[in-house]
Motif scaffolding. Structure first.
Motif, PDB file in Angstrom:
ATOM      1  N   LEU A   1       0.346  -0.969  -0.246  1.00  0.00           N
ATOM      2  CA  LEU A   1      -0.394  -0.596  -0.052  1.00  0.00           C
ATOM      3  C   LEU A   1       0.816   1.490  -0.354  1.00  0.00           C
ATOM      4  CD1 LEU A   1      -2.696  -1.332   2.466  1.00  0.00           C
ATOM      5  CD2 LEU A   1      -2.595  -1.283   0.093  1.00  0.00           C
ATOM      6  N   GLU A   2       2.334   1.245   0.960  1.00  0.00           N
ATOM      7  CA  GLU A   2       2.627   2.369   0.701  1.00  0.00           C
ATOM      8  C   GLU A   2       3.697   2.780  -1.006  1.00  0.00           C
ATOM      9  OE1 GLU A   2       6.254   1.944   3.161  1.00  0.00           O
ATOM     10  OE2 GLU A   2       4.229   1.799   4.653  1.00  0.00           O
ATOM     11  N   THR A   3       4.034   1.481  -1.668  1.00  0.00           N
ATOM     12  CA  THR A   3       4.218   2.111  -3.166  1.00  0.00           C
ATOM     13  C   THR A   3       3.285   1.578  -3.793  1.00  0.00           C
ATOM     14  OG1 THR A   3       5.381  -0.595  -3.117  1.00  0.00           O
ATOM     15  CG2 THR A   3       6.881   0.989  -2.202  1.00  0.00           C
ATOM     16  N   LYS A   4       2.972   1.452  -3.847  1.00  0.00           N
ATOM     17  CA  LYS A   4       0.903   1.220  -4.479  1.00  0.00           C
ATOM     18  C   LYS A   4       1.562  -0.067  -6.025  1.00  0.00           C
ATOM     19  CE  LYS A   4      -1.863   4.257  -3.593  1.00  0.00           C
ATOM     20  NZ  LYS A   4      -2.070   3.610  -2.614  1.00  0.00           N
ATOM     21  N   SER A   5       2.692  -1.127  -5.310  1.00  0.00           N
ATOM     22  CA  SER A   5       2.667  -1.757  -6.224  1.00  0.00           C
ATOM     23  C   SER A   5       1.506  -3.027  -6.179  1.00  0.00           C
ATOM     24  CB  SER A   5       4.573  -2.397  -6.629  1.00  0.00           C
ATOM     25  OG  SER A   5       4.434  -2.791  -4.617  1.00  0.00           O
ATOM     26  N   CYS A   6       1.972  -3.861  -7.290  1.00  0.00           N
ATOM     27  CA  CYS A   6       0.381  -5.573  -6.614  1.00  0.00           C
ATOM     28  C   CYS A   6       2.168  -7.273  -7.522  1.00  0.00           C
ATOM     29  CB  CYS A   6      -0.254  -4.916  -7.792  1.00  0.00           C
ATOM     30  SG  CYS A   6      -1.534  -5.977  -7.516  1.00  0.00           S
ATOM     31  N   ASN A   7       1.327  -7.778  -6.553  1.00  0.00           N
ATOM     32  CA  ASN A   7       2.115  -8.710  -6.777  1.00  0.00           C
ATOM     33  C   ASN A   7       0.808 -10.251  -7.325  1.00  0.00           C
ATOM     34  OD1 ASN A   7       3.892 -10.761  -7.930  1.00  0.00           O
ATOM     35  ND2 ASN A   7       4.511 -11.791  -6.281  1.00  0.00           N
ATOM     36  N   LYS A   8       0.792 -10.284  -8.106  1.00  0.00           N
ATOM     37  CA  LYS A   8      -0.732 -11.347  -8.700  1.00  0.00           C
ATOM     38  C   LYS A   8       0.206 -13.208  -9.245  1.00  0.00           C
ATOM     39  CE  LYS A   8      -4.192 -13.002 -12.145  1.00  0.00           C
ATOM     40  NZ  LYS A   8      -4.788 -12.657 -13.308  1.00  0.00           N
ATOM     41  N   THR A   9      -0.706 -13.696  -7.404  1.00  0.00           N
ATOM     42  CA  THR A   9       0.150 -14.863  -7.784  1.00  0.00           C
ATOM     43  C   THR A   9      -0.611 -16.419  -8.018  1.00  0.00           C
ATOM     44  OG1 THR A   9       0.479 -15.177  -5.698  1.00  0.00           O
ATOM     45  CG2 THR A   9       2.510 -13.962  -6.912  1.00  0.00           C
ATOM     46  N   HIS A  10      -0.316 -17.501  -8.350  1.00  0.00           N
ATOM     47  CA  HIS A  10      -1.290 -18.680  -8.675  1.00  0.00           C
ATOM     48  C   HIS A  10      -1.392 -18.837  -6.805  1.00  0.00           C
ATOM     49  CE1 HIS A  10      -3.249 -22.263  -9.702  1.00  0.00           C
ATOM     50  NE2 HIS A  10      -2.942 -22.469  -8.991  1.00  0.00           N
ATOM     51  N   LEU A  11      -2.880 -19.198  -6.420  1.00  0.00           N
ATOM     52  CA  LEU A  11      -3.041 -19.419  -5.275  1.00  0.00           C
ATOM     53  C   LEU A  11      -3.883 -21.355  -5.125  1.00  0.00           C
ATOM     54  CD1 LEU A  11      -3.820 -18.633  -2.232  1.00  0.00           C
ATOM     55  CD2 LEU A  11      -6.558 -18.098  -2.987  1.00  0.00           C
ATOM     56  N   ASP A  12      -2.934 -22.262  -4.804  1.00  0.00           N
ATOM     57  CA  ASP A  12      -3.604 -23.266  -4.407  1.00  0.00           C
ATOM     58  C   ASP A  12      -3.931 -23.649  -3.448  1.00  0.00           C
ATOM     59  OD1 ASP A  12      -0.836 -23.230  -3.082  1.00  0.00           O
ATOM     60  OD2 ASP A  12       0.305 -24.442  -4.697  1.00  0.00           O
ATOM     61  N   THR A  13      -4.132 -23.046  -1.955  1.00  0.00           N
ATOM     62  CA  THR A  13      -4.355 -23.441  -1.130  1.00  0.00           C
ATOM     63  C   THR A  13      -6.645 -23.664  -0.987  1.00  0.00           C
ATOM     64  OG1 THR A  13      -2.770 -22.618  -0.058  1.00  0.00           O
ATOM     65  CG2 THR A  13      -4.913 -22.537   1.563  1.00  0.00           C
ATOM     66  N   PRO A  14      -6.449 -24.770  -0.745  1.00  0.00           N
ATOM     67  CA  PRO A  14      -8.727 -24.186  -0.285  1.00  0.00           C
ATOM     68  C   PRO A  14      -8.846 -23.476  -0.094  1.00  0.00           C
ATOM     69  CG  PRO A  14      -7.786 -26.560   0.002  1.00  0.00           C
ATOM     70  CD  PRO A  14      -6.442 -25.325  -0.194  1.00  0.00           C
ATOM     71  N   PHE A  15     -10.349 -22.805  -0.627  1.00  0.00           N
ATOM     72  CA  PHE A  15     -10.765 -21.944   1.000  1.00  0.00           C
ATOM     73  C   PHE A  15     -11.688 -22.705   1.866  1.00  0.00           C
ATOM     74  CE2 PHE A  15     -15.034 -19.821   2.394  1.00  0.00           C
ATOM     75  CZ  PHE A  15     -14.358 -18.663   2.704  1.00  0.00           C
ATOM     76  N   ARG A  16     -10.999 -22.412   3.148  1.00  0.00           N
ATOM     77  CA  ARG A  16     -11.768 -23.090   4.391  1.00  0.00           C
ATOM     78  C   ARG A  16     -12.697 -21.837   5.394  1.00  0.00           C
ATOM     79  NH1 ARG A  16      -6.366 -24.595   7.640  1.00  0.00           N
ATOM     80  NH2 ARG A  16      -5.289 -25.295   5.706  1.00  0.00           N
ATOM     81  N   LYS A  17     -13.642 -22.296   5.729  1.00  0.00           N
ATOM     82  CA  LYS A  17     -14.394 -22.367   6.385  1.00  0.00           C
ATOM     83  C   LYS A  17     -14.380 -20.905   7.567  1.00  0.00           C
ATOM     84  CE  LYS A  17     -18.594 -23.531   3.852  1.00  0.00           C
ATOM     85  NZ  LYS A  17     -20.197 -23.885   3.949  1.00  0.00           N
ATOM     86  N   ILE A  18     -14.695 -19.799   7.711  1.00  0.00           N
ATOM     87  CA  ILE A  18     -14.198 -20.247   9.177  1.00  0.00           C
ATOM     88  C   ILE A  18     -15.435 -20.239  10.029  1.00  0.00           C
ATOM     89  CG2 ILE A  18     -13.793 -18.065  11.316  1.00  0.00           C
ATOM     90  CD1 ILE A  18     -12.860 -16.996   8.567  1.00  0.00           C
TER      91      ILE A  18
END
Length: 151
Positions: free
Chosen positions: A45-62
């Motif tokens: 949020l300080e440098t306004k930079s963004c990194n897009k990566t693959h997410l291989d973790t399944p969603f877990r309900k809380i």
């Protein structure tokens, strides 16, 4: 330390965290996890930079998993007067997909999550505390990456 938003229906989460490196030095980051698209955005949020990566973790309900084992019921705070404490249920179990151990603490009334402890060989300890919970999503746009992430 941070703030999170969670959308169980569309399987997406957002975490804004402040990482304390040393006295008077912090880094503020945002992570948008779109599980249904297998994509994670990490945003500085300080440098306004963004990194897009693959997410291989399944969603877990809380939630308390269906196969969790009840451990105990206790009162956070005092028990001399009903207004002094919070009635809490503690559950535990084994997370079969990753081979980890978990413990979940939830309120007796409403079953709101208070904390989760998770231990596995891959992650070591992951401890999460939930404070100031509100039901519903205040602003669904928090799950939309900023425009500079598209460049």
């Amino acid at each position: 330390m941070g703030k999170f938003s969670n959308d169980t229906i569309l399987q997406r989460s957002r975490v804004v965290e402040e990482i304390f490196l040393e006295p008077n030095k912090t880094i503020k980051t945002e992570k948008i996890l779109l599980y249904n698209m297998s994509t994670m955005y990490t945003i500085n949020l300080e440098t306004k930079s963004c990194n897009k990566t693959h997410l291989d973790t399944p969603f877990r309900k809380i939630e308390v998993p269906k196969d969790a084992e009840f451990v105990s019921q206790l009162v956070f705070g005092g028990s001399s007067d009903p207004r002094e404490g919070l009635l809490v249920n503690i559950w535990k179990g084994t997370e079969h997909e990753f081979g980890g151990y978990y413990q979940v603490s939830v309120t007796e009334f409403g079953c709101l999550p208070l904390s989760t402890l998770y231990l596995s060989e891959k992650t070591s300890w992951v401890i999460t505390s939930y404070l100031n919970l509100t039901e519903g999503i205040e602003d669904p746009n928090v799950f939309v990456p900023p425009s500079f992430c598209n460049t």
